[in-house]
Enzyme design. Structure first.
Site, PDB file in Angstrom:
ATOM      1  N   GLU A  91      -1.767 -14.700  15.866  1.00 57.70           N
ATOM      2  CA  GLU A  91      -1.811 -13.802  16.777  1.00 57.70           C
ATOM      3  C   GLU A  91      -1.857 -12.529  16.147  1.00 57.70           C
ATOM      4  O   GLU A  91      -2.135 -12.201  14.845  1.00 57.70           O
ATOM      5  CB  GLU A  91       0.154 -13.693  16.559  1.00 57.70           C
ATOM      6  CG  GLU A  91       0.666 -12.456  17.531  1.00 57.70           C
ATOM      7  CD  GLU A  91       1.967 -12.216  17.270  1.00 57.70           C
ATOM      8  OE1 GLU A  91       2.458 -11.791  18.080  1.00 57.70           O
ATOM      9  OE2 GLU A  91       2.520 -12.709  16.236  1.00 57.70           O
ATOM     10  N   LYS A 108       2.724 -12.335  25.800  1.00 55.49           N
ATOM     11  CA  LYS A 108       3.779 -12.757  24.980  1.00 55.49           C
ATOM     12  C   LYS A 108       5.046 -12.472  25.701  1.00 55.49           C
ATOM     13  O   LYS A 108       5.391 -11.112  26.311  1.00 55.49           O
ATOM     14  CB  LYS A 108       3.652 -12.153  23.820  1.00 55.49           C
ATOM     15  CG  LYS A 108       4.973 -12.646  22.847  1.00 55.49           C
ATOM     16  CD  LYS A 108       4.603 -12.020  21.512  1.00 55.49           C
ATOM     17  CE  LYS A 108       5.673 -12.234  20.363  1.00 55.49           C
ATOM     18  NZ  LYS A 108       5.422 -11.545  18.915  1.00 55.49           N
ATOM     19  N   CYS A 115       4.334 -16.857  18.454  1.00 56.04           N
ATOM     20  CA  CYS A 115       4.895 -16.270  17.576  1.00 56.04           C
ATOM     21  C   CYS A 115       6.564 -16.293  17.807  1.00 56.04           C
ATOM     22  O   CYS A 115       7.240 -17.405  17.960  1.00 56.04           O
ATOM     23  CB  CYS A 115       4.614 -14.919  16.939  1.00 56.04           C
ATOM     24  SG  CYS A 115       5.072 -14.452  15.113  1.00 56.04           S
TER      25      CYS A 115
END
Length: 199
Positions: free
Chosen positions: A47, A116, A150
């Site tokens: 990321e 995300k 993440c």
């Protein structure tokens, strides 16, 4: 589709230097070339590997490097005949900044992207970035894949939903370095001591 038992997948993690894009790109390329030399067919980057969470100038870095990063990954994927799951990079769309993972096939074409959804408020990611809205399967010559990023992994319903339509899920994360921890020392201390983290 090719037998997945014979596919080598390399997950790359680097010590991201916040805001030092040229250095980060150079480091990542070294690891990509090593993985390609070992005959990896899929490479997964971390990321925000190119920019880090450089909060003060993240928009400027995106404007300056976004196209260069994607063009470079496309070139490498085509040259090495592999798929690159591009970790994530900052993407600006209609004035909004997203933490976005691009998947690039061995022809150098972008075949999918994921923005995300779950932003990590403890380091104020939600103040700089907008949340994505959906996950989608990405068709590759190794089957259908999907990406999460993440903090998304703390919300299993997202992966559960995605797993119903893909053969594998890539979860890429930001490396928490000593500098990163020191920068957000109080917030991480609070998080690590919380019942939520322990669960």
């Amino acid at each position: 589709f090719i037998n997945m038992d014979k596919i080598l997948i390399s997950a790359i993690q680097i010590d991201v230097k916040n805001g030092d894009v040229e250095r980060n790109i150079s480091t990542a390329l070294d690891f990509i070339e090593k993985a390609a030399h070992k005959k990896s067919k899929i490479i997964v980057l971390p990321e925000m590997w190119a920019t880090g969470f450089s909060n003060k100038n993240i928009r400027e870095l995106s404007e300056q490097y976004f196209k260069k990063i994607l063009d470079l990954l496309s070139y490498i994927a085509r040259r090495e005949n592999l798929i690159i799951v591009g970790g994530s990079i900052p993407e600006i769309v209609n004035g909004k900044l997203f933490n976005t993972c691009f998947t690039i096939n061995s022809n150098g074409a972008i075949i999918g992207s994921y923005r995300k959804i779950h932003l990590f408020s403890k380091n104020e990611e939600d103040k700089d970035f907008a949340s994505g809205e959906k996950v989608s399967p990405i068709l590759t010559n190794f089957g259908k894949t999907g990406a999460i990023i993440c903090y998304d992994i703390r919300f299993p319903e997202l992966a559960r939903k995605l797993s119903k339509s893909v053969d594998m899920i890539h979860s890429n994360s930001n490396e928490i370095t000593s500098v990163y921890i020191e920068t957000f020392e109080e917030k991480f201390t609070e998080l690590f001591r919380s019942p939520e983290f322990a669960s």
